[in-house]
Write an enzyme that holds these catalytic residues in place. Structure first.
Site, PDB file in Angstrom:
ATOM      1  N   LYS A 123       0.831  -1.216   0.000  1.00 19.27           N
ATOM      2  CA  LYS A 123       0.000   0.000   0.000  1.00 19.27           C
ATOM      3  C   LYS A 123       0.862   1.262   0.000  1.00 19.27           C
ATOM      4  O   LYS A 123       0.667   2.149  -0.823  1.00 19.27           O
ATOM      5  CB  LYS A 123      -0.902   0.043   1.244  1.00 19.27           C
ATOM      6  CG  LYS A 123      -1.947  -1.033   1.299  1.00 19.27           C
ATOM      7  CD  LYS A 123      -2.818  -0.896   2.536  1.00 19.27           C
ATOM      8  CE  LYS A 123      -2.109  -1.197   3.834  1.00 19.27           C
ATOM      9  NZ  LYS A 123      -1.647  -2.584   3.980  1.00 19.27           N
ATOM     10  N   ASN A 146      -1.920   6.851   6.037  1.00 20.84           N
ATOM     11  CA  ASN A 146      -0.778   6.349   6.774  1.00 20.84           C
ATOM     12  C   ASN A 146       0.551   6.937   6.293  1.00 20.84           C
ATOM     13  O   ASN A 146       1.427   7.279   7.075  1.00 20.84           O
ATOM     14  CB  ASN A 146      -0.771   4.825   6.578  1.00 20.84           C
ATOM     15  CG  ASN A 146      -0.018   4.140   7.673  1.00 20.84           C
ATOM     16  OD1 ASN A 146       0.429   4.792   8.617  1.00 20.84           O
ATOM     17  ND2 ASN A 146       0.138   2.845   7.550  1.00 20.84           N
ATOM     18  N   HIS A 192      -2.991  -9.602   9.862  1.00 23.79           N
ATOM     19  CA  HIS A 192      -3.734  -8.985  10.949  1.00 23.79           C
ATOM     20  C   HIS A 192      -4.640  -9.993  11.637  1.00 23.79           C
ATOM     21  O   HIS A 192      -5.655  -9.625  12.198  1.00 23.79           O
ATOM     22  CB  HIS A 192      -4.588  -7.822  10.449  1.00 23.79           C
ATOM     23  CG  HIS A 192      -3.753  -6.682   9.974  1.00 23.79           C
ATOM     24  ND1 HIS A 192      -2.789  -6.111  10.754  1.00 23.79           N
ATOM     25  CD2 HIS A 192      -3.726  -6.020   8.803  1.00 23.79           C
ATOM     26  CE1 HIS A 192      -2.203  -5.136  10.074  1.00 23.79           C
ATOM     27  NE2 HIS A 192      -2.744  -5.068   8.895  1.00 23.79           N
TER      28      HIS A 192
HETATM   29  P1  ADP Z   1       2.112  -1.746   3.256  1.00 21.21           P
HETATM   30  O1  ADP Z   1       1.944  -0.263   3.326  1.00 21.21           O
HETATM   31  O2  ADP Z   1       0.917  -2.415   2.649  1.00 21.21           O
HETATM   32  O3  ADP Z   1       2.578  -2.371   4.522  1.00 21.21           O
HETATM   33  P2  ADP Z   1       4.685  -1.359   1.961  1.00 21.21           P
HETATM   34  O4  ADP Z   1       4.720  -0.709   0.642  1.00 21.21           O
HETATM   35  O5  ADP Z   1       5.062  -0.575   3.151  1.00 21.21           O
HETATM   36  O6  ADP Z   1       3.249  -2.004   2.168  1.00 21.21           O
HETATM   37  O7  ADP Z   1       5.572  -2.665   1.912  1.00 21.21           O
HETATM   38  C1  ADP Z   1       5.723  -3.449   3.069  1.00 21.21           C
HETATM   39  C2  ADP Z   1       6.350  -4.770   2.749  1.00 21.21           C
HETATM   40  O8  ADP Z   1       5.429  -5.538   1.993  1.00 21.21           O
HETATM   41  C3  ADP Z   1       7.583  -4.671   1.865  1.00 21.21           C
HETATM   42  O9  ADP Z   1       8.737  -4.635   2.636  1.00 21.21           O
HETATM   43  C4  ADP Z   1       7.532  -5.936   1.051  1.00 21.21           C
HETATM   44  O10 ADP Z   1       8.122  -6.969   1.760  1.00 21.21           O
HETATM   45  C5  ADP Z   1       6.076  -6.259   0.957  1.00 21.21           C
HETATM   46  N1  ADP Z   1       5.454  -5.868  -0.317  1.00 21.21           N
HETATM   47  C6  ADP Z   1       5.455  -4.653  -0.903  1.00 21.21           C
HETATM   48  N2  ADP Z   1       4.766  -4.678  -2.044  1.00 21.21           N
HETATM   49  C7  ADP Z   1       4.308  -5.931  -2.191  1.00 21.21           C
HETATM   50  C8  ADP Z   1       3.513  -6.586  -3.170  1.00 21.21           C
HETATM   51  N3  ADP Z   1       3.056  -5.957  -4.238  1.00 21.21           N
HETATM   52  N4  ADP Z   1       3.259  -7.894  -2.995  1.00 21.21           N
HETATM   53  C9  ADP Z   1       3.691  -8.542  -1.925  1.00 21.21           C
HETATM   54  N5  ADP Z   1       4.435  -7.987  -0.967  1.00 21.21           N
HETATM   55  C10 ADP Z   1       4.748  -6.705  -1.092  1.00 21.21           C
END
Ligand code: ADP
Length: 449
Positions: A123, A146, A192
């Site tokens: 996200k 966020n 979650h």
């Molecule tokens: P969120 O805001 O949903 O937590 P982030 O962009 O902060 O997502 O990414 C958090 C973690 O999620 C990253 O470190 C990576 O490991 C994983 N991630 C990011 N994008 C993807 C995706 N498209 N599919 C699966 N995992 C992802």
């Protein structure tokens, strides 16, 4: 925008982080009497400022009796729907509204167009990418939720033309008027579950993303995630899908090594400075969202090639003696670490540990063995012994003690041309304040060499 009866009594704001403070200020500006509470004290001066606006501020506890008499309750993003103050409101039949919903009412009234991003993972990255693409194309765009400013804070100022908004499932739970122009659903995986009773309940909140879908809505969907496709089934509006392993409206041409929109190449893969296929998916989702907002393809290409990794998310920190040190401190569960590990195209040493979250590491062990690139794992923190036990039949292991010791071991283990990856699969609370502090410590040590 604010129901008339809210002004007859008091509105309770639950949670006094940035979002709760912004919601309180917005309500106060509208002439609403506000009771704002948090179980924890906040240290900055914002609460004092709220008091001068006439807001009743309480820290250390929520007065449930008072909340149960409010006209409405505004919930901060991190507060789960079953937290006592929200449960008390619900029991008393009082409407609960997420801070996001409140802010959006004002922004929509002022004509702001909304691109909302939700999903289990990606996200923040996707929202940041969308904001970057819009701004690089000269759009008047703000990041909210966020990742950026609270929506109510954006709503206090001049309304931007566009807002790129990161939305969690908790926020969707209490967003009765939520109706984005463009909605992006990155992926869905069980997460979650510590806060939701079942996967079904979690997905039920995510389904609220489509609650006001209409013919003009545009949905950007992960075409390779069956749960995403299923969740969007039957929702009115236009759909655009993205995929990294097959053709879609936004897709990764692996043979040609380039990102595509339909039949047109956008950029070579190498121009996207983000590691891993998951980030290609995020970039494609963002490109489709920007295209739906009217950004021309050359501007999308320019934006994608100038975006750099967000902090603590597969963030290349520094190359030291031919070894690249990568900070993925945000990976606080096995699923995120798996994503990070799969993104590695060089042999790597993995730093794994922290506060254990309950899931065994064997699934990760199997993936590390199958991938064949993991040279060693340094296990540390409270989870260290469990990591050692779960991984012993899969990879070479060392047990680290302090974080300095962990870093020193990694430095000895990694050879030129390799990577050291901090992707801990655990929370940081045994040794650090949060994952940001863990990542910053990693950076500080690497930069001191
Ligand atoms: P969120 O805001 O949903 O937590 P982030 O962009 O902060 O997502 O990414 C958090 C973690 O999620 C990253 O470190 C990576 O490991 C994983 N991630 C990011 N994008 C993807 C995706 N498209 N599919 C699966 N995992 C992802």
């Amino acid at each position: 925008m604010i129901p008339a009866d809210w002004k007859d009594g008091e509105v309770a704001v639950v949670g006094l982080g940035k979002s709760g403070v912004a919601a309180s200020r917005l309500l106060a500006r509208e002439g609403v009497r506000v009771y704002a509470s948090d179980t924890e004290a906040q240290s900055d001066g914002s609460l004092q400022q709220l008091k001068t606006l006439g807001v009743t501020v309480e820290t250390g506890r929520h007065d449930l009796k008072r909340i149960a008499k409010a006209r409405a309750v505004v919930a901060s993003p991190g507060v789960p729907p079953d937290a006592p103050p929200l449960a008390a409101a619900q029991k008393a039949g009082i409407p609960v509204v997420a801070e996001l919903d409140l802010g959006l009412r004002f922004l929509r009234f002022d004509g702001t167009q909304v691109i909302a991003v939700t999903g289990t993972n990606g996200k923040t990255t996707t929202t940041a990418l969308i904001g970057h693409l819009l701004r690089a194309a000269g759009y008047d765009a703000e990041l909210a939720g966020n990742i950026g400013r609270p929506v109510c804070d954006v709503a206090m100022g001049r309304a931007p033309m566009w807002v790129a908004l990161e939305v969690s499932s908790f926020q969707l739970h209490d967003a009765p008027t939520f109706d984005p122009d463009i909605g992006v659903l990155t992926n869905l995986a069980p997460d979650h579950l510590d806060r939701y009773k079942s996967v079904e309940e979690y997905y039920a909140d995510k389904a609220l993303f489509f609650r006001h879908a209409h013919a003009e809505s545009i949905w950007i969907l992960n075409g390779e995630d069956p749960e995403v496709v299923k969740l969007a089934e039957g929702a009115p509006g236009r759909r655009r899908t993205f995929a990294v392993n097959r053709r879609a409206e936004g897709w990764y041409d692996r043979a040609g090594d380039r990102l595509m929109l339909g039949e047109a190449a956008v950029i070579p893969r190498g121009d996207l400075k983000l590691l891993g296929d998951h980030n290609v998916a995020n970039a494609l989702a963002a490109a489709l969202a920007a295209a739906a907002a009217g950004v021309p393809r050359p501007a999308i290409a320019k934006g994608l090639s100038t975006f750099t990794a967000l902090k603590h998310r597969l963030e290349p920190v520094k190359e030291v003696n031919g070894v690249l040190w990568i900070n993925d401190s945000k990976a606080t569960n096995i699923a995120s670490t798996l994503v990070g590990v799969v993104a590695m195209d060089r042999p790597f040493v993995l730093l794994l540990g922290g506060r254990h979250k309950g899931e065994p590491y064997t699934r990760l062990g199997e993936a590390l063995k199958a991938g064949g690139k993991c040279r060693a794992v340094v296990a540390y923190g409270e989870a260290g012994d469990i990591v050692m036990k779960d991984l012993k039949s899969f990879v070479t292991l060392e047990r680290g003690a302090s974080f300095d010791d962990v870093m020193a071991r990694a430095r000895r283990l990694a050879q030129p041309g390799e990577v050291v990856l901090l992707s801990p699969a655990c929370s940081s609370y045994d040794m650090f304040k949060n994952y940001e502090e863990r990542g910053a410590t990693f950076r500080r040590i690497v930069e001191s060499w």
